[in-house]
Design an enzyme around this catalytic site. Sequence first.
Site, short mmCIF file in Angstrom:
data_model
loop_
_atom_site.label_atom_id
_atom_site.label_comp_id
_atom_site.label_asym_id
_atom_site.label_seq_id
_atom_site.Cartn_x
_atom_site.Cartn_y
_atom_site.Cartn_z
N GLU A 248 112.41 25.41 -48.23
CA GLU A 248 113.30 26.17 -47.35
C GLU A 248 112.64 26.53 -46.02
O GLU A 248 113.29 27.04 -45.13
CB GLU A 248 113.77 27.45 -48.06
N MET B 189 105.18 14.56 -45.68
CA MET B 189 104.46 13.75 -44.68
C MET B 189 102.95 13.90 -44.91
O MET B 189 102.15 13.63 -44.02
CB MET B 189 104.84 14.20 -43.26
N SER C 68 101.74 22.23 -42.48
CA SER C 68 100.65 21.30 -42.15
C SER C 68 100.20 21.51 -40.71
O SER C 68 99.06 21.23 -40.36
CB SER C 68 101.11 19.86 -42.36
N ARG C 69 101.11 22.00 -39.86
CA ARG C 69 100.77 22.19 -38.44
C ARG C 69 99.90 23.44 -38.22
O ARG C 69 99.36 23.61 -37.12
CB ARG C 69 102.03 22.26 -37.59
N ALA D 163 99.18 15.72 -45.71
CA ALA D 163 98.44 16.93 -45.31
C ALA D 163 98.87 18.07 -46.23
O ALA D 163 99.29 19.15 -45.78
CB ALA D 163 98.66 17.26 -43.84
N LEU E 70 103.24 28.65 -44.90
CA LEU E 70 102.37 27.48 -44.96
C LEU E 70 103.03 26.31 -44.24
O LEU E 70 104.22 26.06 -44.39
CB LEU E 70 102.07 27.10 -46.41
N HIS F 102 103.48 22.45 -50.60
CA HIS F 102 103.90 21.17 -51.19
C HIS F 102 103.71 21.18 -52.71
O HIS F 102 104.54 20.66 -53.46
CB HIS F 102 103.08 20.01 -50.61
N GLN G 191 111.10 10.49 -36.65
CA GLN G 191 111.50 11.88 -36.43
C GLN G 191 110.65 12.59 -35.38
O GLN G 191 110.80 13.79 -35.16
CB GLN G 191 111.52 12.65 -37.75
O1 PAF Z 1 109.76 17.92 -44.27
C1 PAF Z 1 109.09 16.88 -44.10
O2 PAF Z 1 107.90 16.85 -44.40
C2 PAF Z 1 109.77 15.65 -43.52
O3 PAF Z 1 110.70 15.99 -42.56
C3 PAF Z 1 110.38 14.75 -44.59
C4 PAF Z 1 111.52 15.43 -45.33
C5 PAF Z 1 109.32 14.31 -45.58
C6 PAF Z 1 110.97 13.48 -43.95
O4 PAF Z 1 110.01 12.75 -43.27
#
Ligand code: PAF
Length: 297
Positions: free
Chosen positions: A158, A39, A196-197, A41, A194, A46, A71
């Site tokens: 994970e 998502m 993003s929040r 950020a 880690l 990542h 979501q």
């Molecule tokens: O883990 C995330 O960042 C999100 O839930 C995902 C898998 C990209 C789906 O929007």
Amino acid sequence: MTPTFQPGQATVYNSVQDIAQLTRALRKTARPVVLVPTMGALHAGHISLVKAAQRIPGAVVIVSIFVNPLQFAEGEDLDAYPRTLEADVEKLRAAGADAVFAPSPREMYPNGPRTVIHPGQVGTILEGKTRPTHFAGVLTVVNKLFHITNCSHAIFGEKDYQQLIVIQQMVTDLNLDVQVIGAPIVRENDGLALSSRNTYLSETERELALTLSAALTSGAYMAGQGPDAVVAAARAVIDSVPEIELDYLELAGPQLGDVDPEGANRLLVAARVGATRLIDNIGIDFGSEEVTGEPRA
Ligand code: PAF
């Protein structure tokens, strides 16, 4: 205009048609198309997923960046969620990702949220109790991303352990031809997972947030004493910090069913620190002396 694909240069695609055309052609070359859904950020966690994708021989790595409205429930942080596309693309270019798929909500849901995929029972426990519509939103977008990007493999962290399990179940139950791979949690030196929040946390809240990984570590060190001791040790750490508003602290089997008293399990926690809801987890193996997925102290 259709972007010109430049391998390793994180070429950005905004349209479903363009990325689908590219990835269909790539699949014909017999190279694995590896999707890293995000998502945005982006942080080092990542990038570690991108690196895991690149370790697959011959991989063409596609990173999707889409803050999926489906979501997020009413009152959650959809509007506040950090959106940093330009900086994200720079990081992906530096990491050598091949393409970025960054669609708009209208591009992804031209008919609004209409057909939706529902998780089974595992989607109703833990995160699903507090966020009952969350995993349907995740599965719907992930399923779409799998089809749009024609991926052969997909990498998920994970850190969102329950998400990984419901996605694996979807792949099995719907006979999707995608190999789902889980990658280990990346932590700061002090143990904070880690996320993003984490950018929502004040300095004081960040200190408090360390309680989560400390609790998991304490639990993991009690693996030799059995399941009750693990949960009690972790619980004691959480209870010692009254500012932490615990949502759940649970030990479960690797598929999030019953605890395996002789094998690998997962200890999972969710808690609110100020206004921010954080999750974390750790592997706990009653069959070995080793602490798995251990947060660094
Ligand atoms: O883990 C995330 O960042 C999100 O839930 C995902 C898998 C990209 C789906 O929007």
